[in-house]
Design an enzyme around this catalytic site. Structure first.
Site, PDB file in Angstrom:
ATOM      1  N   HIS A  99      -6.064  46.121  -7.124  1.00 48.02           N
ATOM      2  CA  HIS A  99      -5.438  44.341  -6.764  1.00 48.02           C
ATOM      3  C   HIS A  99      -7.434  43.905  -5.778  1.00 48.02           C
ATOM      4  CE1 HIS A  99      -4.042  40.994  -4.442  1.00 48.02           C
ATOM      5  NE2 HIS A  99      -4.049  42.047  -3.276  1.00 48.02           N
ATOM      6  N   TYR A 120     -10.452  34.527 -26.699  1.00 44.29           N
ATOM      7  CA  TYR A 120     -10.285  35.336 -27.504  1.00 44.29           C
ATOM      8  C   TYR A 120      -9.871  37.001 -26.769  1.00 44.29           C
ATOM      9  CZ  TYR A 120     -14.311  38.034 -28.857  1.00 44.29           C
ATOM     10  OH  TYR A 120     -15.420  38.915 -28.627  1.00 44.29           O
ATOM     11  N   HIS A 162      -3.504  33.800  -3.572  1.00 47.46           N
ATOM     12  CA  HIS A 162      -3.569  35.321  -2.643  1.00 47.46           C
ATOM     13  C   HIS A 162      -4.639  36.099  -3.641  1.00 47.46           C
ATOM     14  CE1 HIS A 162      -1.417  39.352  -1.894  1.00 47.46           C
ATOM     15  NE2 HIS A 162      -3.179  39.513  -2.185  1.00 47.46           N
TER      16      HIS A 162
END
Length: 227
Positions: A99, A120, A162
């Site tokens: 994260h 892609y 966030h």
């Protein structure tokens, strides 16, 4: 396994989390003490501690947490431990979670915008979009639930107002995907300034998803292993 070998394996696993966390800044994916890293380990997970600068972090600072959310450590786990735990508990194929708050991912997250198939390489996410989970306060069960929904059939997602989450079979794969997602968001931002980006059809992305099973960090020798 002898006790000494077990301790060495544990130390290596903890050190790999430290090194992954430290690499976030070098990869341009994070700054300060924001962001966190976890690794599936034994019957739980190893996760970075809360609020500790990565340059000061040592293997012994990494927190082991059971999948029941319990831990015994002098330091608290990352405030985002809940979605790390829930992803690993619900996605058996995931071995690591990253994260972070990289600039371009976070900019789109601040706008609540998903990323369409404008390149892609979005197939690395597992489908034709990178979803943006609705906003919920950090560290809450609500945020974890929203993140799990955004990650359904996907390997990464944005979190509104966030940042982003990437997953992988290994720390190496999760870090690689985090970098690919930030690159894609940067390219999309520039393309929006140039004009109207062309979105590839879902069936084309489905074909690329299949080809990506033998691409990059998954690669085996063969003609499909090309960029």
């Amino acid at each position: 396994m002898p006790a000494e070998d077990d301790r060495q394996d544990d130390h290596r696993a903890r050190q790999s989390v430290v090194e992954a966390a430290r690499s976030l800044s070098g990869l341009g994916l994070n700054q300060g003490t924001s962001g966190n890293v976890s690794l599936r380990w034994k019957d739980g997970l190893l996760i970075t501690p809360s609020g500790m600068p990565y340059e000061r972090m040592r293997a012994e600072d990494i927190v082991f947490m059971g999948l029941d959310g319990r831990f015994e450590h002098r330091l608290k786990p990352s405030s985002e431990w809940r979605f790390h735990r829930d992803i690993l508990a619900n996605r058996s194929e995931v071995g690591a979670v990253v994260h972070a708050h990289p600039v371009y991912c976070t900019a789109f997250a601040m706008c609540g915008r998903e990323i369409p198939a404008v390149h892609y390489m979005i197939a690395a996410a597992g489908g034709p979009t990178v979803r943006c989970a609705p906003y919920a306060p950090y560290g809450t069960p609500e945020l974890s639930s929203l993140a799990l929904a955004a990650l359904e059939d996907r390997a990464c997602c944005l979190l509104a107002n966030h940042g982003m989450i990437s997953t992988g079979e290994s720390l190496e794969k999760a870090l690689w995907l985090a970098g690919e997602l930030e690159t894609l968001c940067r390219q999309y931002a520039v393309a929006l300034q140039v004009g109207a980006p062309v979105v590839l059809p879902d069936d084309e992305i489905a074909r690329i998803v299949e080809r990506f099973k033998n691409y990059g960090l998954n690669a085996k020798p063969g003609p499909d292993n090309a960029s």
